[in-house]
Design an enzyme around this catalytic site. Structure first.
Site, PDB file in Angstrom:
ATOM      1  N   ASP A  60       0.847  -1.193   0.000  1.00 57.37           N
ATOM      2  CA  ASP A  60       0.000   0.000   0.000  1.00 57.37           C
ATOM      3  C   ASP A  60       0.885   1.247   0.000  1.00 57.37           C
ATOM      4  O   ASP A  60       1.711   1.438   0.896  1.00 57.37           O
ATOM      5  CB  ASP A  60      -0.911  -0.014   1.231  1.00 57.37           C
ATOM      6  CG  ASP A  60      -2.010   1.035   1.142  1.00 57.37           C
ATOM      7  OD1 ASP A  60      -1.866   1.981   0.345  1.00 57.37           O
ATOM      8  OD2 ASP A  60      -3.013   0.901   1.864  1.00 57.37           O
ATOM      9  N   ASP A  66       0.962  -3.873   7.135  1.00 51.26           N
ATOM     10  CA  ASP A  66       0.285  -4.553   8.243  1.00 51.26           C
ATOM     11  C   ASP A  66       0.750  -6.009   8.203  1.00 51.26           C
ATOM     12  O   ASP A  66       0.115  -6.866   7.586  1.00 51.26           O
ATOM     13  CB  ASP A  66      -1.227  -4.467   8.102  1.00 51.26           C
ATOM     14  CG  ASP A  66      -1.715  -3.023   8.025  1.00 51.26           C
ATOM     15  OD1 ASP A  66      -1.119  -2.175   8.710  1.00 51.26           O
ATOM     16  OD2 ASP A  66      -2.681  -2.756   7.281  1.00 51.26           O
ATOM     17  N   ASP A 116       1.416  -8.976   3.938  1.00 57.21           N
ATOM     18  CA  ASP A 116       0.906  -7.635   4.224  1.00 57.21           C
ATOM     19  C   ASP A 116      -0.613  -7.714   4.128  1.00 57.21           C
ATOM     20  O   ASP A 116      -1.165  -7.933   3.051  1.00 57.21           O
ATOM     21  CB  ASP A 116       1.470  -6.631   3.221  1.00 57.21           C
ATOM     22  CG  ASP A 116       0.944  -5.214   3.466  1.00 57.21           C
ATOM     23  OD1 ASP A 116       0.322  -4.979   4.527  1.00 57.21           O
ATOM     24  OD2 ASP A 116       1.140  -4.353   2.582  1.00 57.21           O
ATOM     25  N   ASP A 118      -4.374  -6.556   3.887  1.00 56.42           N
ATOM     26  CA  ASP A 118      -5.145  -5.399   3.447  1.00 56.42           C
ATOM     27  C   ASP A 118      -6.626  -5.739   3.498  1.00 56.42           C
ATOM     28  O   ASP A 118      -7.017  -6.814   3.952  1.00 56.42           O
ATOM     29  CB  ASP A 118      -4.718  -4.929   2.054  1.00 56.42           C
ATOM     30  CG  ASP A 118      -4.883  -6.014   0.992  1.00 56.42           C
ATOM     31  OD1 ASP A 118      -5.762  -6.877   1.153  1.00 56.42           O
ATOM     32  OD2 ASP A 118      -4.140  -5.985  -0.002  1.00 56.42           O
ATOM     33  N   ASP A 123      -1.369  -9.785   0.824  1.00 56.29           N
ATOM     34  CA  ASP A 123      -0.365  -9.817  -0.238  1.00 56.29           C
ATOM     35  C   ASP A 123       0.895 -10.494   0.285  1.00 56.29           C
ATOM     36  O   ASP A 123       1.425 -10.112   1.332  1.00 56.29           O
ATOM     37  CB  ASP A 123      -0.025  -8.403  -0.705  1.00 56.29           C
ATOM     38  CG  ASP A 123      -1.221  -7.707  -1.335  1.00 56.29           C
ATOM     39  OD1 ASP A 123      -1.957  -8.375  -2.086  1.00 56.29           O
ATOM     40  OD2 ASP A 123      -1.429  -6.507  -1.057  1.00 56.29           O
ATOM     41  N   SER A 395       2.978 -41.848 -26.369  1.00 55.46           N
ATOM     42  CA  SER A 395       1.883 -41.310 -27.166  1.00 55.46           C
ATOM     43  C   SER A 395       1.384 -42.315 -28.200  1.00 55.46           C
ATOM     44  O   SER A 395       0.978 -43.418 -27.863  1.00 55.46           O
ATOM     45  CB  SER A 395       2.334 -39.995 -27.806  1.00 55.46           C
ATOM     46  OG  SER A 395       1.253 -39.293 -28.351  1.00 55.46           O
ATOM     47  N   ASP A 680       0.532 -37.037 -21.583  1.00 54.73           N
ATOM     48  CA  ASP A 680       1.399 -37.600 -22.617  1.00 54.73           C
ATOM     49  C   ASP A 680       2.874 -37.416 -22.252  1.00 54.73           C
ATOM     50  O   ASP A 680       3.316 -36.313 -21.933  1.00 54.73           O
ATOM     51  CB  ASP A 680       1.083 -36.876 -23.931  1.00 54.73           C
ATOM     52  CG  ASP A 680       1.693 -37.544 -25.144  1.00 54.73           C
ATOM     53  OD1 ASP A 680       2.856 -37.952 -25.069  1.00 54.73           O
ATOM     54  OD2 ASP A 680       0.992 -37.634 -26.169  1.00 54.73           O
TER      55      ASP A 680
END
Length: 849
Positions: A60, A66, A116, A118, A123, A395, A680
């Site tokens: 922020d 925070d 952090d 928010d 985040d 395959s 595959d």
């Protein structure tokens, strides 16, 4: 933790306390242990004190961060823990302590994530991975982790590791995986002392054991007078992780949703909660328990706790299965006689003198399937098919192999019949695959599969489509049916391939080879195998919990040939030769934060401390768009609940020495995941070299048939790099520029520093002398013969493209004839390679003796 449970269990079993078994550093030349062992390891009490962080910059711009720290140690706790949030502070201080009990057998890596907080969420600022093997027992260790060297961001944590008073415990291990005893909790709801049910609602109990295989279970509360059996519950859990049964009393209410549909929306209200300490319950005895839920409410449960410590339902080890070993004993007799005839030997070879030959078919859809028919026909005509011990493919080649093995004696009869049947299906219209009848069949089959508990994906539908493409009828065959085709050693041993991938990583970045054989399905990387009949069943901690029917082979054929299970990044990688380079800017960074001068950090089995710094949610969204796979086959993970051994990094298949490789992140590896994502094998290497190169198979000669339209040496170069990373013997691949421009029909690679390296005879898909020759030494004469041989395989409008499943009859026969001819025309090179393989094998036998 089961503080009381473990000592009682150990006392009952009278286990010797042998202490921890420390594995020494070794060369990466093969598996650590060929078989599993029972080993005893101690417990440790770990105290983690999160002290403080400094100079933290949040996301922020208008306020400071925070911050809080999340701790995750999945080998000791089923869920993360976290500190409190320190608001609006660049230098947060927590001084919070967290306690864990860790087991000495497993790799314990603590993840410390700084967030952090928010309004909308949290985040992630940084993630630290710290191998607890860095700690010394009995010595407090205060560590300062650098988070950003530019502005001196740091996180300070204090560790204390002590020997636990809990007795040491026994585990089953193969040196890479560890299986703990499994705790099973069974119970019955006997009644409750709660208030009467409300008029517009019903009460139910939600029971959960954190870390258990089973999800939280809901049991309806019934009046004692109500007839019927009482509700029951079952949980399976690693006792190292969980110590408590959680019980919540819920009230289910029905509320009318506003709107024209007037649908009912379920709402619940928690009325109370409680729990039972599992260590308070005696092992093997039924116990009546009363659980207080608060405010005078309680519920009566009848419970029984049992510990499963016996043999596993999967095989942990790096040796061959019993079925494959028995096959080899019989096949050597067949190969010995064939070599005597082909090489003109005076007498048949002893079993110990017989070289091991493997035929590998590359991927390439219908092109690869059709071409492999021709290559095998050529080997058969030369009498060389009986010299082959292993037949493997990727395959489209797996479609050819799995079709041949419907006949238990296929290699003993002329292949003209199977080729003609394949031509009928390849050259017929595929419109019937979308008929109303077939669509109903698909819906019915997928419904049955989903109701049995499988996660149905687009690849399952593709498997049903492949079934129609190959047979145009329902094929009831299962892979285990092919045991009959190898029981007497009458055919080569088939090895089908897939790779386990991440949904957001390319196959070149991460792919774990999974082999499918008539007897077992498993991961050579982990030394973990299940009987083929159990693939698709639910296993946890190595024990079978829920038996499911073995899937029909069509579902496996869809998985083995799922070339469309790709991502946008992989599409660019395959078509342009390189991935989307701009994505590197959106990836987070990985940095090593170790102080390598400290002597305790030189333990070769210790993972270095790594710091991951993400780019942010927008960057992650961009990565998801370009790297997420369109689909994958989700299968029950038979390694789920197993742990990685403390020395797993010494395993031959692991490249954890590359600090950014997924192998260096044990908390994210396959045993920690709920599902397998199998696709595959061509997404890793378009030929099954890694499975042929397993040391226990001791392959002397590889006949490599590459059916790609471009880059005829790419699989060899990729295999060379794969082997170099893992210390696997492999010949040097040296190809001149003229061969890169226009490849020859056959190449012999035998130059290698390691005498254990196999010889590789490589056959690219090229039209060289076939263009002018009807057969080896016989030139084409008529205009019709010349026209048949005069074609360019990889022209822009080629009929052999990956997504073309229908050929004209002439195109099919051209491809089969070309592949057959390229084998026949190189008979002398084939015999030379066989003789060289025989000489090398005998030389190694003499040296060993």
């Amino acid at each position: 933790m089961l503080w009381a449970l473990w000592p009682r269990w150990l006392a009952d079993k009278m286990l010797p306390l042998l202490g921890a078994v420390l594995l020494q550093k070794r060369e990466k030349r093969g598996p650590l242990w060929r078989h599993w062992r029972r080993e005893t390891y101690p417990y440790y009490d770990l105290q983690v004190k999160v002290l403080r962080a400094t100079n933290i910059r949040g996301t922020d711009l208008l306020s400071k961060a925070d911050c809080y720290v999340q701790l995750w140690l999945p080998t000791a706790s089923p869920s993360p823990a976290q500190t409190r949030i320190v608001a609006n502070c660049s230098d947060p201080e927590w001084n919070e302590t967290f306690h864990y009990q860790i087991h000495g057998a497993v790799k314990n890596v603590l993840e410390l994530t700084l967030y952090d907080k928010d309004i909308l969420g949290s985040d992630q600022l940084s993630l630290l991975l710290f191998d607890l093997r860095s700690l010394k027992c009995g010595q407090p260790h205060k560590h300062t982790f650098p988070l950003n060297h530019q502005d001196s961001q740091e996180l300070q944590v204090e560790f204390v590791l002590e020997k636990s008073q809990v007795p040491a415990s026994e585990v089953i291990t193969n040196g890479v995986l560890v299986a703990h005893p499994c705790l099973r909790i069974q119970g019955t709801l006997r009644g409750d002392g709660t208030a009467p049910r409300e008029e517009y609602g019903s009460r139910q109990l939600q029971l959960a054991v954190p870390g258990a295989y089973e999800k939280p279970q809901l049991l309806p509360l019934q009046p004692p007078t109500e007839p019927g059996l009482p509700p029951t519950f079952t949980f399976h859990v690693n006792p190292v992780l969980s110590s408590r049964l959680h019980v919540e009393l819920m009230e289910l209410l029905a509320a009318v949703q506003s709107g024209p549909s007037a649908e009912l929306e379920a709402q619940t209200s928690k009325l109370g909660e409680g729990g039972i300490l599992l260590s308070s319950l005696p092992l093997g005895q039924e116990e009546q328990c009363s659980v207080a839920l608060g405010e005078g409410q309680e519920v009566a449960l009848s419970m029984k706790v049992e510990m499963s410590s016996g043999d596993l339902d999967l095989r942990l080890g790096f040796d061959l299965s019993d079925g494959e070993q028995e096959f080899l004993d019989r096949r050597k007799q067949v190969v010995s006689k064939a070599l005597q005839q082909v090489l003109g030997l005076s007498e048949a070879l002893d079993s110990g003198q017989v070289p091991v030959v493997a035929v590998l078919g590359s991927g390439g859809g219908t092109r690869a399937m059709s071409s492999l028919y021709g290559s095998l026909a050529g080997l058969q005509e030369l009498g060389l098919l009986d010299t082959v011990t292993y037949l493997s493919g990727v395959s489209g080649s797996t479609w050819c192999i799995s079709t041949l093995y419907r006949d238990p004696a296929w290699s003993q009869v002329a292949l003209q019949g199977p080729i003609e049947r394949a031509q009928v299906h390849v050259c017929s219209s595929k419109m019937g695959a979308l008929s109303t009848e077939r669509l109903q069949y698909y819906t019915q089959e997928l419904g049955v599969r989903e109701r049995s508990g499988h996660s149905v994906s687009l690849i399952d539908l593709w498997g049903l489509l492949v079934e129609y493409l190959l047979y145009q009828e329902e094929n009831p065959a299962k892979l285990s049916d092919q045991q009959e085709a190898v029981r007497q050693g009458q055919n080569p041993y088939p090895i089908y391939t897939s790779v386990n991938v991440r949904t957001n990583l390319s196959g070149e970045d991460f792919a774990e080879w999974c082999e499918f054989t008539p007897y077992e399905v498993g991961f050579p990387k982990y030394g973990a195998y299940v009987p083929t009949e159990l693939f698709g069943s639910e296993l946890f901690m190595g024990r079978l919990l829920q038996l499911q029917p073995e899937p029909r082979i069509c579902y496996l054929q869809g998985m083995w040939g799922s070339a469309f299970a790709t991502s946008l990044d992989e599409i660019f990688l395959k078509t342009a030769g390189s991935g989307l380079s701009f994505l590197e800017w959106y990836r987070g960074s990985v940095n090593i934060t170790d102080d390598c001068q400290k002597p305790q950090l030189h333990n070769p089995s210790r993972l270095r401390t790594r710091l991951l710094t993400p780019q942010g949610p927008f960057s992650q969204a961009v990565l998801d768009i370009f790297t997420s796979r369109f689909t994958s086959a989700q299968s029950f993970n038979f390694t789920r609940g197993l742990c990685l051994h403390k020395d797993y990094v010494a395993g031959r298949e692991f490249v954890a020495w590359k600090d950014t490789h997924p192998d260096a992140f044990p908390n994210q590896l396959t045993p920690m995941r709920d599902c397998l994502y199998l696709v595959d094998g061509g997404f890793a290497i378009n030929s099954p070299f890694p499975l042929a190169l397993l040391p226990q198979r001791a392959v002397d000669l590889i006949l490599s048939f590459d059916y790609s339209l471009e880059a005829p040496f790419e699989v060899l170069k990729m295999t060379e790099k794969y082997c170099l990373d893992r210390g696997i013997p492999f010949p040097s691949i040296e190809v001149g520029p003229e061969d890169m421009e226009e490849a020859r029909e056959c190449y012999l690679f035998a130059k290698a520093e390691d005498p254990r390296s196999p010889i590789v005879l490589h056959f690219p898909l090229v039209n060289r002398t076939f263009r002018t020759h009807l057969a080896p030494g016989v030139e084409r004469q008529t205009a019709e013969e010349k026209a048949f041989g005069d074609f360019v395989i990889n022209r822009p409008d080629t009929p052999y493209g990956m997504m073309n499943f229908t050929y004209e009859p002439q195109d099919f026969y051209r491809l089969v004839a070309l592949s057959r001819y390229n084998v026949l025309n190189n008979v002398e090179t084939l015999k030379c390679a066989l003789q060289l393989a025989l000489d090398r094998h005998q030389a190694r036998e003499r040296a060993g003796a």
